[in-house]
Structures are given as structure tokens and as C-alpha cells.
Design an enzyme around this catalytic site. Structure first.
Site, PDB file in Angstrom:
ATOM      1  N   HIS A 101     -29.028 -21.695  -2.186  1.00  0.00           N
ATOM      2  CA  HIS A 101     -29.003 -23.088  -1.726  1.00  0.00           C
ATOM      3  C   HIS A 101     -29.391 -23.924  -2.943  1.00  0.00           C
ATOM      4  O   HIS A 101     -30.202 -23.471  -3.763  1.00  0.00           O
ATOM      5  CB  HIS A 101     -30.081 -23.388  -0.687  1.00  0.00           C
ATOM      6  N   ASP A 104     -33.039 -23.964  -3.753  1.00  0.00           N
ATOM      7  CA  ASP A 104     -33.671 -22.698  -4.180  1.00  0.00           C
ATOM      8  C   ASP A 104     -33.761 -22.662  -5.700  1.00  0.00           C
ATOM      9  O   ASP A 104     -34.588 -21.949  -6.265  1.00  0.00           O
ATOM     10  CB  ASP A 104     -32.818 -21.466  -3.808  1.00  0.00           C
TER      11      ASP A 104
END
Ligand code: XUL
Ligand code: CO
Length: 439
Positions: A101, A104
């Protein structure tokens, strides 16, 4: 270059009789099964969020694992340390792919422009590492559910401004996916759902989600994204009702909005369980629509009602999963992403490796056994014979769509009463599975 996972060697295949905990017992990358190597059948991926970010925090306590990798959390230095640790981890396990993501990868900044600049910087660094090691991106996605602005969802938000912010994140995540050569782009409907219908216009929200997906497809194709878009169905959690409830619901939604040519399913085992289905059911529904795209390989706990994201351990489930995947002809652009995390008390670096070794061995065993089930042929033969009344006569006319209701009624009247339809032989079939699994 700092070595983060000291004392962990490159994990090798040693076979089922090895008692070395840091060796594969079943995953033998170059072993050929049904014409392809295990590595080709099983494109494994590391989930950046669980493996490099999550520390084991839960609603009742802080994290137990140290994922600082020698840097201060919330800094770009930490973001880079995670890249280094992640590539060392993949290299040591022989994993080819990763998934991410946006958030992240870097800490979110106060402005979109600054967050995007950080994302550009980190993906330049990731790309260098990819070029040097041959590691690849399976799929990218945008996290449009953690930040408080997404409390009412992203595409389903009541706020047009929040909707636009999500669009900006998705646009950037698509840019990064293309930059890193990703083969897929995932929409997991983080908070795309509702808590109560008393404040919700369900039809309006669903139409808005479809519009956002359409814009994403148009933009993605315009910048050269040739891979698959995925919906990752999940019935609940975090919201009480998630719109992408299960594969059947998601596929109907995609068809209704003309998105089914660009989208496939990313099926997560634990989400299937939460929907009250088996993992195999969700895979079969996807496959029969030609929409089995990718797999989030994990498992839940049947005694718990939430998404525990455990490493796959259940060989029955993995075998039936691989049976569906083999029958569907494999995953085209997809792979097996370990959307899984260690249990909170398993907090050491060794545990991270044990989790992946368990997951990879479980799927390798599943693959071996699924191929044996297919080669054995008894199950397929039984299913084929079970429907044999549709191979000739009135059955064939029905199958070919050539029968009328009047004709069938006339046939039935002449027949009197049909014989019982034949035993389902479930216990016999389950015995075959056990026989193949444990012989
Ligand atoms: C959440 C989940 C996500 C998706 C990606 O349950 O599975 O991690 O896989 O957003
Ligand atoms: Co997932």
C-alpha cells in the site's frame, strides 16, 4: 550493507525428513509438477504491511515485535531500512514478488505533494533494488482506510472532498505500480460499507465506488498499465457490512457497471471464511466467471469471528485451493501474497521466517496433493458421471437450451416418477482425499 536477519541463512529445500526449522520440507522451487516448476505454479509474494510494518499491536496492547530495523520510525531513513530488510528477507526465502500500500512505503506527510515526493524517492530506491535482484511487484494499492478522513469510506464517503483525496491516492498508487512494473492493482474496500442504513444511501455509494473504479481503469490504461485490476472481497471488518461481501456480490457489481473486462478477484482465504464460505467456494465462483485473478494466502481461526490473517497451515484448504487453481489453468497475472502476520507472541525475526516457511511449505504440499488428485482422476470421474443424465436424450436437449417447459412436462407425465438421483457419495470422496493426502 547492513545485514538485518543475522543468523538466518538462505532457506533451502531439504525435504520432508529434515528437522532443520530453517529449511523447506516441501517447497522445492525447481521441482516440476504437471509441466511447470513449483516456482512457476506458486509466485509467492511478501506483503510489505504485515512483514515490514506491523509490530503485533492489537486493541488491547502495543506491539511486541521490533520493526525499526535500526532507524527511527516515521523517518525516510526508516522507510529505506525497510526496503533493505525487505529485499534481504525475500532473497533469503527465494520469494520473487512483493505487494504494497502507498503508506506502507513511507510515512504520510501533511500534504499530498510531500507524501508523493517521498513516494517518488522511495520507489526510485526500490526500483534500483529490483533491477539488481530481479524481484518483482505483484500488485500495488492505496490505503484509503486508515487515516481518520476515511472514517466513512473512500469511494463510498459522504464527502466529495474525501472522495477526491482517495482519487489522488489511487492515481499516485497506479503511477507507482506502473513505474515498478506491477502486474496487478488491488481495490480492497477498506471502509467501503456502512455501520447503519439509517444514515446511508446505499445505491448512491455503490454508484460512486463504480465511478471511481472506472476512472482508475481509464487512467491506468492511459499510462500503460496492462495488468489486472482486482477487487478483494470481504464481508465485514472494519465496517459492519462491506459492499464487496464475497466473490458473487463483487462479480455482480462489476458486471452491472461494465467493469468485468478489466477486473478480476483477489481471493483471501480468511475473508472467505468471514463470509461464511469455504476458501474453495470463493475460488470456484471466481474461476467459473473467468475472474480468478490472485490470492491472498492466509487463514483464519474458525473459533474467532475476525480477520486473524494467520500464516496458512491447513493442508486440506491449501490442497483444495490448488485444485481450483490447477483446474483454472493457473493464475495469469496473479500470485500468492502472504497477507499474513505472526501471532503477537511470535515476535522475533526467526518467527517471520518460520511464518513464511510454513506458508510456502503448506502451499507446496497443497500443490503436490492437488496434482495427485487430478492425476488420480477418481474425483473428476465421479463428478462427470454424476451429471451423465444430461449427456443424451432429454438431458442433452436441456443442456443445449433446446427444451421447452411444455416438452419437459409432457416427458415427466409419461415417465411417471423419476428414480432417486444417485448417491452423492460424499464420504467415499472424502476418503479418496485422505487416501491421497496421507498415503
Ligand atoms: C485487509 C486486507 C488488505 C488487503 C489490501 O483485510 O486483506 O490488507 O489485502 O488492502
Ligand atoms: Co488481503
Amino acid at each position: 550493507m547492513t545485514e538485518y536477519f543475522k543468523n538466518i541463512p538462505k532457506i533451502k529445500y531439504e525435504g520432508p525428513n529434515s528437522d532443520n526449522p530453517l529449511a523447506f520440507k516441501y517447497y522445492d522451487a525447481d521441482r516440476v509438477i504437471m509441466g511447470k516448476t513449483m516456482k512457476e505454479h506458486l509466485p509467492f509474494a511478501m506483503a510489505w504491511w504485515h512483514n515490514l510494518c506491523a509490530t503485533g499491536a492489537d486493541m488491547f496492547g502495543v506491539g511486541t515485535a521490533d520493526k525499526s530495523f535500526g532507524a527511527e520510525e516515521g523517518t525516510m531513513e526508516h522507510a529505506k531500512a525497510k526496503v533493505d530488510a525487505g529485499f534481504e528477507f525475500m532473497e533469503k526465502l527465494g520469494i520473487e514478488y512483493f505487494c504494497f500500500h502507498d503508506v506502507d512505503l513511507v510515512p504520510e506527510a501533511d500534504t499530498l505533494a510531500e507524501t508523493n515526493a517521498r513516494l517518488d524517492e522511495i520507489t526510485d530506491y526500490i526500483k534500483e533494488k529490483m533491477d539488481a535482484t530481479g524481484k518483482k511487484l505483484l500488485w500495488g494499492t492505496a490505503n484509503a482506510f486508515t487515516n481518520p478522513r476515511y472514517m466513512n469510506g473512500a469511494g463510498s464517503s459522504n464527502s466529495a472532498d474525501v472522495y477526491c483525496f482517495a482519487a489522488a491516492q489511487i492515481k499516485k498508487a497506479l503511477d507507482l505500480t506502473v513505474k515498478l512494473g506491477g502486474k496487478g492493482y488491488v481495490f480492497w474496500g477498506g471502509r467501503e460499507g456502512y455501520e447503519t442504513l439509517l444514515n446511508t444511501d446505499m445505491k448512491f455509494e455503490l454508484d460512486n465506488i463504480a465511478k471511481l473504479m472506472k476512472m482508475a481503469v481509464e487512467y491506468g490504461r492511459s499510462i500503460g498499465f496492462e495488468g489486472d485490476f482486482y477487487i478483494e472481497p470481504k464481508p465485514k471488518e472494519p465496517t459492519k457490512h462491506q459492499y464487496d461481501f464475497d466473490a458473487a456480490t463483487s462479480i455482480a457489481f462489476l458486471k452491472e457497471h461494465g467493469l468485468d473486462k478489466d477486473f478480476k478477484m483477489n481471493i483471501e482465504a480468511n475473508h472467505a471464511t468471514l463470509a461464511g464460505h469455504t476458501f474453495q467456494h470463493e475460488l470456484r465462483v471466481s474461476a467459473m466467471h473467468g475472474m480468478l485473478g490472485s490470492i491472498d494466502a492466509n487463514q483464519g481461526d474458525y473459533l474467532l469471528g475476525w480477520d486473524t490473517d494467520q500464516f496458512p497451515f491447513d493442508v486440506y484448504e491449501a490442497t483444495l485451493c490448488m485444485y481450483e487453481v490447477l483446474k483454472a489453468g493457473g493464475l495469469k497475472n496473479g500470485g500468492f501474497n502472504f497477507d499474513a502476520k505472526n501471532r503477537r507472541p511470535s515476535y522475533t525475526f526467526e518467527d517471520m521466517f518460520y511464518g513464511f516457511i510454513l506458508g510456502m511449505d503448506t502451499f507446496a504440499l497443497g500443490l503436490i496433493k492437488a496434482a495427485e488428485i487430478i492425476e488420480d482422476g477418481r474425483i473428476d470421474k465421479f463428478v462427470e458421471e454424476r451429471y451423465s443424465s444430461f449427456n443424451s436424450g432429454i438431458g442433452l436437449k436441456i443442456k443445449n437450451g433446446e427444451a421447452t417447459l411444455e416438452e419437459l412436462a409432457e416427458y415427466a407425465e409419461k415417465m411417471g416418477a423419476p428414480e432417486l438421483p444417485g448417491s452423492g457419495r460424499q464420504e467415499y470422496l472424502e476418503g479418496i482425499i485422505n487416501n491421497i493426502l496421507f498415503r
